[in-house]
Design an enzyme around this catalytic site. Sequence first.
Site, PDB file in Angstrom:
ATOM      1  N   CYS A  96      33.380 -27.950 104.751  1.00 24.09           N
ATOM      2  CA  CYS A  96      34.668 -28.633 104.363  1.00 24.09           C
ATOM      3  C   CYS A  96      35.568 -27.254 104.083  1.00 24.09           C
ATOM      4  O   CYS A  96      35.214 -26.291 103.282  1.00 24.09           O
ATOM      5  CB  CYS A  96      34.742 -29.430 103.250  1.00 24.09           C
ATOM      6  N   CYS A 128      37.279 -27.278  96.573  1.00 20.20           N
ATOM      7  CA  CYS A 128      37.012 -27.965  95.480  1.00 20.20           C
ATOM      8  C   CYS A 128      35.923 -27.617  94.565  1.00 20.20           C
ATOM      9  O   CYS A 128      34.823 -27.220  95.321  1.00 20.20           O
ATOM     10  CB  CYS A 128      36.809 -29.530  95.811  1.00 20.20           C
ATOM     11  N   CYS A 176      32.348 -29.052  94.426  1.00 19.22           N
ATOM     12  CA  CYS A 176      31.733 -29.757  95.587  1.00 19.22           C
ATOM     13  C   CYS A 176      30.522 -29.084  96.498  1.00 19.22           C
ATOM     14  O   CYS A 176      30.963 -27.882  96.656  1.00 19.22           O
ATOM     15  CB  CYS A 176      32.954 -30.359  96.566  1.00 19.22           C
ATOM     16  N   CYS A 194      31.317 -47.494 101.307  1.00 20.42           N
ATOM     17  CA  CYS A 194      32.251 -46.333 101.413  1.00 20.42           C
ATOM     18  C   CYS A 194      31.692 -45.207 102.179  1.00 20.42           C
ATOM     19  O   CYS A 194      30.703 -44.480 101.716  1.00 20.42           O
ATOM     20  CB  CYS A 194      32.310 -46.042  99.957  1.00 20.42           C
ATOM     21  N   CYS A 202      35.529 -49.111 102.858  1.00 18.30           N
ATOM     22  CA  CYS A 202      36.230 -48.250 102.070  1.00 18.30           C
ATOM     23  C   CYS A 202      35.929 -46.910 102.832  1.00 18.30           C
ATOM     24  O   CYS A 202      34.938 -46.492 103.399  1.00 18.30           O
ATOM     25  CB  CYS A 202      35.668 -48.241 100.797  1.00 18.30           C
ATOM     26  N   CYS A 231      41.754 -46.849  96.074  1.00 18.49           N
ATOM     27  CA  CYS A 231      40.606 -46.460  95.171  1.00 18.49           C
ATOM     28  C   CYS A 231      40.783 -44.941  94.800  1.00 18.49           C
ATOM     29  O   CYS A 231      40.952 -44.225  95.474  1.00 18.49           O
ATOM     30  CB  CYS A 231      39.205 -46.760  95.985  1.00 18.49           C
ATOM     31  N   ARG A 262      34.913 -47.999  88.102  1.00 20.67           N
ATOM     32  CA  ARG A 262      33.676 -47.630  88.519  1.00 20.67           C
ATOM     33  C   ARG A 262      32.736 -46.632  87.684  1.00 20.67           C
ATOM     34  O   ARG A 262      33.561 -45.618  87.605  1.00 20.67           O
ATOM     35  CB  ARG A 262      33.643 -47.376  90.044  1.00 20.67           C
TER      36      ARG A 262
HETATM   37  N1  SAM Z   1      36.740 -34.813 101.418  1.00 21.57           N
HETATM   38  C1  SAM Z   1      37.156 -36.054 100.836  1.00 21.57           C
HETATM   39  C2  SAM Z   1      38.113 -35.861  99.581  1.00 21.57           C
HETATM   40  O1  SAM Z   1      37.930 -34.775  98.978  1.00 21.57           O
HETATM   41  O2  SAM Z   1      39.059 -36.797  99.450  1.00 21.57           O
HETATM   42  C3  SAM Z   1      36.232 -37.214 100.443  1.00 21.57           C
HETATM   43  C4  SAM Z   1      35.183 -36.564  99.937  1.00 21.57           C
HETATM   44  S1  SAM Z   1      35.076 -36.195  98.386  1.00 21.57           S
HETATM   45  C5  SAM Z   1      33.295 -35.577  98.075  1.00 21.57           C
HETATM   46  C6  SAM Z   1      35.331 -37.498  97.426  1.00 21.57           C
HETATM   47  C7  SAM Z   1      35.264 -37.363  95.554  1.00 21.57           C
HETATM   48  O3  SAM Z   1      33.770 -37.079  95.184  1.00 21.57           O
HETATM   49  C8  SAM Z   1      36.036 -36.081  95.217  1.00 21.57           C
HETATM   50  O4  SAM Z   1      37.282 -36.150  94.980  1.00 21.57           O
HETATM   51  C9  SAM Z   1      35.291 -36.012  93.776  1.00 21.57           C
HETATM   52  O5  SAM Z   1      36.096 -36.747  92.815  1.00 21.57           O
HETATM   53  C10 SAM Z   1      34.021 -36.443  93.840  1.00 21.57           C
HETATM   54  N2  SAM Z   1      32.852 -35.595  93.781  1.00 21.57           N
HETATM   55  C11 SAM Z   1      32.672 -34.826  94.811  1.00 21.57           C
HETATM   56  N3  SAM Z   1      31.631 -33.861  94.366  1.00 21.57           N
HETATM   57  C12 SAM Z   1      31.337 -34.343  93.010  1.00 21.57           C
HETATM   58  C13 SAM Z   1      30.416 -33.684  91.923  1.00 21.57           C
HETATM   59  N4  SAM Z   1      29.564 -32.884  92.155  1.00 21.57           N
HETATM   60  N5  SAM Z   1      30.268 -34.469  90.669  1.00 21.57           N
HETATM   61  C14 SAM Z   1      31.019 -35.414  90.493  1.00 21.57           C
HETATM   62  N6  SAM Z   1      32.089 -35.885  91.602  1.00 21.57           N
HETATM   63  C15 SAM Z   1      32.276 -35.384  92.680  1.00 21.57           C
HETATM   64  C1  DTB Z   2      33.974 -41.061  94.267  1.00 24.29           C
HETATM   65  O1  DTB Z   2      34.745 -41.075  93.158  1.00 24.29           O
HETATM   66  N1  DTB Z   2      32.863 -40.207  93.952  1.00 24.29           N
HETATM   67  C2  DTB Z   2      32.151 -40.572  95.384  1.00 24.29           C
HETATM   68  C3  DTB Z   2      33.072 -41.074  96.178  1.00 24.29           C
HETATM   69  N2  DTB Z   2      33.994 -41.472  95.595  1.00 24.29           N
HETATM   70  C4  DTB Z   2      33.276 -40.474  97.412  1.00 24.29           C
HETATM   71  C5  DTB Z   2      31.310 -39.188  95.636  1.00 24.29           C
HETATM   72  C6  DTB Z   2      30.316 -38.747  94.371  1.00 24.29           C
HETATM   73  C7  DTB Z   2      29.866 -37.318  95.046  1.00 24.29           C
HETATM   74  C8  DTB Z   2      28.783 -36.823  93.963  1.00 24.29           C
HETATM   75  C9  DTB Z   2      28.369 -35.456  94.230  1.00 24.29           C
HETATM   76  C10 DTB Z   2      27.765 -35.547  95.682  1.00 24.29           C
HETATM   77  O2  DTB Z   2      26.825 -36.455  95.976  1.00 24.29           O
HETATM   78  O3  DTB Z   2      28.058 -34.674  96.824  1.00 24.29           O
HETATM   79 FE1  SF4 Z   3      35.907 -31.223 100.945  1.00 26.30          FE
HETATM   80 FE2  SF4 Z   3      34.501 -31.702  98.786  1.00 26.30          FE
HETATM   81 FE3  SF4 Z   3      36.841 -31.208  98.324  1.00 26.30          FE
HETATM   82 FE4  SF4 Z   3      36.173 -33.473  99.792  1.00 26.30          FE
HETATM   83  S1  SF4 Z   3      35.623 -32.839  97.576  1.00 26.30           S
HETATM   84  S2  SF4 Z   3      37.846 -32.074 100.100  1.00 26.30           S
HETATM   85  S3  SF4 Z   3      34.551 -32.863 100.757  1.00 26.30           S
HETATM   86  S4  SF4 Z   3      35.185 -29.841  99.288  1.00 26.30           S
END
Ligand code: SAM
Ligand code: DTB
Ligand code: SF4
Length: 339
Positions: free
Chosen positions: A57, A61, A64, A101, A132, A192, A265
């Site tokens: 990506c 973030c 992530c 989702c 979703c 959401c 949630r």
């Molecule tokens: N790329 C898209 C975005 O950022 O909107 C969709 C996927 S992204 C992984 C969705 C959400 O997952 C993020 O906004 C964050 O709140 C949550 N998330 C991602 N990594 C996480 C982590 N290590 N621990 C907790 N929540 C996480």
């Molecule tokens: C949200 O709030 N949490 C989900 C979903 N929306 C997309 C993702 C959590 C990701 C947790 C870390 C991972 O598995 O990479």
């Molecule tokens: Fe990309 Fe992860 Fe950020 Fe979603 S949360 S925009 S997948 S870096």
Amino acid sequence: MENVGQVRHDWTLAEIRAILDQPFNDLMFQAQLAHRQHFNPNTVQTSTLVNIKSGGCAEDCSYCSQSARNHTGLEKEKMMEVQEVIEQALVAKERGATRLCMGAAWRNPGKKDFPRVLEMVRVVKDLGLETCLTLGMLSDEQTNQLKEVGLDYYNHNLDTSEAFYPQVITTRSFQDRLDTIDKVQKSGIKVCSGGIIGMGEQQKDRAELLRTFANMHVHPNSVPINLLVPIEGTPLAHMKGKTDSFEFIRVIAAARIVMPQTYVRLSAGRMTLTDEAQSLCFLAGANSIFYGDKLLTTENPESDHDIQLFAKLGITMQHNVKAEAAAKKMAEQITELSA
Ligand code: SAM
Ligand code: DTB
Ligand code: SF4
């Protein structure tokens, strides 16, 4: 206290901080009062995640595993085929999930990939599951196309307060996120949107995040509260073990109180919460979970474990009304054919 459960859009920061700060038992009681006015307190909605495009990506973030800038060892993969989504949807449905989702590691979906996303929504809907998507930012045209194919929910998290946000993400602004949520909401797709607890934010940031949601013209239908999953190779890996679970439970309760009609949630982070801590989350008003043994790239409790926990607590999983209606219709057709 007499107004607990009333839907409001004029919360002050001081009010939310006072909610978060009060004695734990008072907080639980208030959350239950709010919850019971709008929901069956013993029913939980279940959503299963599918990572339709993993890794690589462009965003930064800091929590992530899927950001190209974080060195987590995660391979960048091509977008999933529709057939694989169908297979995973069937497993989720069989286990009793009501919603699928589908998430993609994109800043925003590209033109070339979008027709397949639309097809995924169509096929998952046809299986009788709610749909979703979480794909990053959307153009007006993409939002309209998603509405046309009947997408039920779009997930786009604010993650944290506006003030703390630049310490977590620099490649897109808090305002960008608000704009996308607004666009989705105006299109008629249900919103959401939630956040992450445990990234080093202060109590004031948690209160600000909740206030942003609670003072939206329309509250999000669903608010995922994630406990940070600290991932090796991300800048937030050092936050491991730093968040007290009671702090997390307090945020869930405050979300329930300030958005009494919203599905709150209990999201990422359940692997580090005991069954007892998760039970307190349900007592605090959480009425939805991610269900299935994988989140996007990390582990989630086994569904059998969740089923056992629900049995101990007398919680029933929300029925999949659409899937049940579809199954009934099919059974009737079979009877007609064999008559
Ligand atoms: N790329 C898209 C975005 O950022 O909107 C969709 C996927 S992204 C992984 C969705 C959400 O997952 C993020 O906004 C964050 O709140 C949550 N998330 C991602 N990594 C996480 C982590 N290590 N621990 C907790 N929540 C996480
Ligand atoms: C949200 O709030 N949490 C989900 C979903 N929306 C997309 C993702 C959590 C990701 C947790 C870390 C991972 O598995 O990479
Ligand atoms: Fe990309 Fe992860 Fe950020 Fe979603 S949360 S925009 S997948 S870096």
